[in-house]
Design a protein around this motif. Structure first.
Motif, mmCIF file in Angstrom:
data_model
loop_
_atom_site.group_PDB
_atom_site.id
_atom_site.type_symbol
_atom_site.label_atom_id
_atom_site.label_comp_id
_atom_site.label_asym_id
_atom_site.label_seq_id
_atom_site.Cartn_x
_atom_site.Cartn_y
_atom_site.Cartn_z
ATOM 1 N N ILE A 1 0.878 -1.389 -0.107
ATOM 2 C CA ILE A 1 0.011 -0.071 0.086
ATOM 3 C C ILE A 1 0.878 1.343 0.077
ATOM 4 O O ILE A 1 0.697 2.259 -0.925
ATOM 5 N N VAL A 2 1.829 1.338 0.999
ATOM 6 C CA VAL A 2 2.727 2.362 0.870
ATOM 7 C C VAL A 2 3.366 2.659 -0.330
ATOM 8 O O VAL A 2 3.258 3.833 -0.958
ATOM 9 N N LYS A 3 3.898 1.572 -1.099
ATOM 10 C CA LYS A 3 4.741 1.831 -2.426
ATOM 11 C C LYS A 3 3.568 2.202 -3.380
ATOM 12 O O LYS A 3 4.117 2.895 -4.236
ATOM 13 N N ALA A 4 2.615 1.605 -3.421
ATOM 14 C CA ALA A 4 1.479 1.871 -4.493
ATOM 15 C C ALA A 4 1.125 3.652 -4.302
ATOM 16 O O ALA A 4 1.093 4.065 -5.343
ATOM 17 N N ILE A 5 1.059 3.926 -2.961
ATOM 18 C CA ILE A 5 0.766 5.270 -3.036
ATOM 19 C C ILE A 5 1.908 6.285 -3.512
ATOM 20 O O ILE A 5 1.571 7.300 -4.344
ATOM 21 N N ASP A 6 2.955 5.823 -3.059
ATOM 22 C CA ASP A 6 4.355 6.463 -3.535
ATOM 23 C C ASP A 6 4.288 6.483 -5.108
ATOM 24 O O ASP A 6 4.641 7.500 -6.007
ATOM 25 N N HIS A 7 4.050 5.330 -5.591
ATOM 26 C CA HIS A 7 4.019 4.991 -6.964
ATOM 27 C C HIS A 7 3.163 5.825 -8.103
ATOM 28 O O HIS A 7 3.445 6.158 -9.053
ATOM 29 N N THR A 8 2.080 5.849 -7.582
ATOM 30 C CA THR A 8 0.772 6.351 -8.293
ATOM 31 C C THR A 8 0.467 7.880 -8.018
ATOM 32 O O THR A 8 -0.244 8.518 -8.617
ATOM 33 N N ILE B 1 -1.793 8.214 -5.870
ATOM 34 C CA ILE B 1 -3.214 8.012 -5.275
ATOM 35 C C ILE B 1 -3.149 8.026 -3.818
ATOM 36 O O ILE B 1 -2.402 7.046 -3.289
ATOM 37 N N ALA B 2 -3.822 8.984 -3.352
ATOM 38 C CA ALA B 2 -3.849 8.822 -1.683
ATOM 39 C C ALA B 2 -4.768 7.737 -1.213
ATOM 40 O O ALA B 2 -5.607 7.261 -1.777
ATOM 41 N N LEU B 3 -4.593 7.335 0.028
ATOM 42 C CA LEU B 3 -5.316 6.391 0.707
ATOM 43 C C LEU B 3 -6.711 6.451 0.456
ATOM 44 O O LEU B 3 -7.486 5.437 0.255
ATOM 45 N N ASP B 4 -7.450 7.607 0.729
ATOM 46 C CA ASP B 4 -8.747 7.979 0.619
ATOM 47 C C ASP B 4 -9.356 7.772 -0.835
ATOM 48 O O ASP B 4 -10.278 7.101 -1.072
ATOM 49 N N GLU B 5 -8.396 7.945 -1.911
ATOM 50 C CA GLU B 5 -8.539 7.536 -3.170
ATOM 51 C C GLU B 5 -8.954 5.940 -3.552
ATOM 52 O O GLU B 5 -9.663 5.536 -4.340
ATOM 53 N N TRP B 6 -7.862 5.125 -2.855
ATOM 54 C CA TRP B 6 -7.567 3.943 -3.142
ATOM 55 C C TRP B 6 -9.081 3.367 -2.507
ATOM 56 O O TRP B 6 -9.563 2.075 -3.029
ATOM 57 N N LEU B 7 -9.653 3.929 -1.528
ATOM 58 C CA LEU B 7 -11.091 3.505 -0.866
ATOM 59 C C LEU B 7 -12.285 3.488 -1.995
ATOM 60 O O LEU B 7 -13.104 2.731 -1.982
#
Length: 294
Positions: free
Chosen positions: A172-179, A181-187
């Motif tokens: 999750i941490v690396k996906a946020i850094d890579h894209t 896209i913030a945590l609330d957007e992933w939800l």
């Protein structure tokens, strides 16, 4: 792993709540309620802030198949708490928070254990790190946790609940850094790509049937191709004339091991006319540069 009892580690000075928590469970048999190990890790601001792990007596039988996977047998859990005993701890870590699990197996197991042990359901917002990984790195051939850990450089011991939870959290941490896209957007539900743009009636790419790797079919790269007369196709097939890769060669591991890239190379080996080019080659008439495979 098998020497642990119940262990909680955290920074005593860290009093702020986590951005999200991650849970992983191992089960003793085919019944998903038979939880014999739990691992939970809390993350905030891209770092781990606490961890909790315990072996559990599942109050159920152990199947050899499960023991071969995670190494936990009946004699390892003698004297360990049951799920009912630790329900309050798990509830305290998860309730009212965002909880990550790699696939929803753990969500189902937790709900089943609450029912079997006559404990209240744990209300939390679930986020599947498999779905996150597929969106962040769509070209990987597999999004199993072990492969993701190797690809992303995450230390990982598979089928150890704490290690699996930690690895899923770092995904999750690396996906946020890579894209970005913030945590609330992933939800939020992922946006479905719209239809591909219509090709211009003429242009240097007129007559080309082009698949795109690394961007959606309605994105900026697709619009550029259509403006040059190229027709966007949804996947690499035997009538595709080019696979255009977002970005610049040389291509990353995830690109070279994607299904689209490998299918394009297979068609080429079989004598097909498909070319593999980067988006930076699009200014060349008719993709005349030929195959650029990095």
């Amino acid at each position: 792993m098998l020497d642990i009892s119940t262990v909680t580690r955290s920074d005593p000075a860290d009093t702020l709540p986590p951005d999200f928590v991650v849970i992983d469970v191992e089960t003793a048999c085919s019944r998903v309620s038979s939880i014999c190990q739990i691992g939970i890790v809390g993350f905030r601001d891209g770092r781990e802030i606490f961890e909790y792990e315990t072996l559990l007596d599942p109050r159920d039988e152990f199947h050899l198949f499960n023991t071969r996977i995670h190494g936990i047998a009946e004699h390892h859990v003698v004297g360990q708490p049951s799920f009912a005993d630790v329900h309050g701890i798990v509830h305290g870590h998860l309730s009212g928070r965002t909880t990550v699990a790699h696939s929803y197996f753990d969500k189902g197991a937790l709900a089943a254990a609450c029912r079997v042990h006559d404990r209240p359901a744990i209300e939390t917002v679930w986020l599947d790190s498999v779905r996150v990984a597929k969106r962040a790195w769509p070209d990987l051939e597999s999004h199993r946790l072990g492969l993701l850990a190797r690809y992303l450089g995450i230390a990982h011991k598979h089928h150890d609940a704490l290690s699996d939870a930690r690895a899923a959290g770092w995904v999750i941490v690396k996906a946020i850094d890579h894209t970005g896209i913030a945590l609330d957007e992933w939800l939020a539900p992922p946006r479905k790509p719209g239809p591909a743009p219509r090709p211009a009636p003429s242009g240097p790419l007129s007559g080309e049937r082009i698949a795109i790797l690394g961007e959606p079919r309605d994105g900026a790269l697709a619009c550029r191709i259509a403006a040059l007369g190229g027709r966007i196709v949804s996947a690499v097939g035997n009538t595709t004339t080019a696979l255009v890769i977002a970005g610049r060669a040389p291509y990353a591991y995830s690109v070279r091991n994607s299904g689209a890239f490998r299918r394009a190379e297979q068609y080429r080996r079989l004598g097909g006319a498909i070319r593999i080019v980067s988006e930076h080659e699009l200014d060349l008439p008719g993709l005349a540069a030929g195959p650029i495979t990095g």
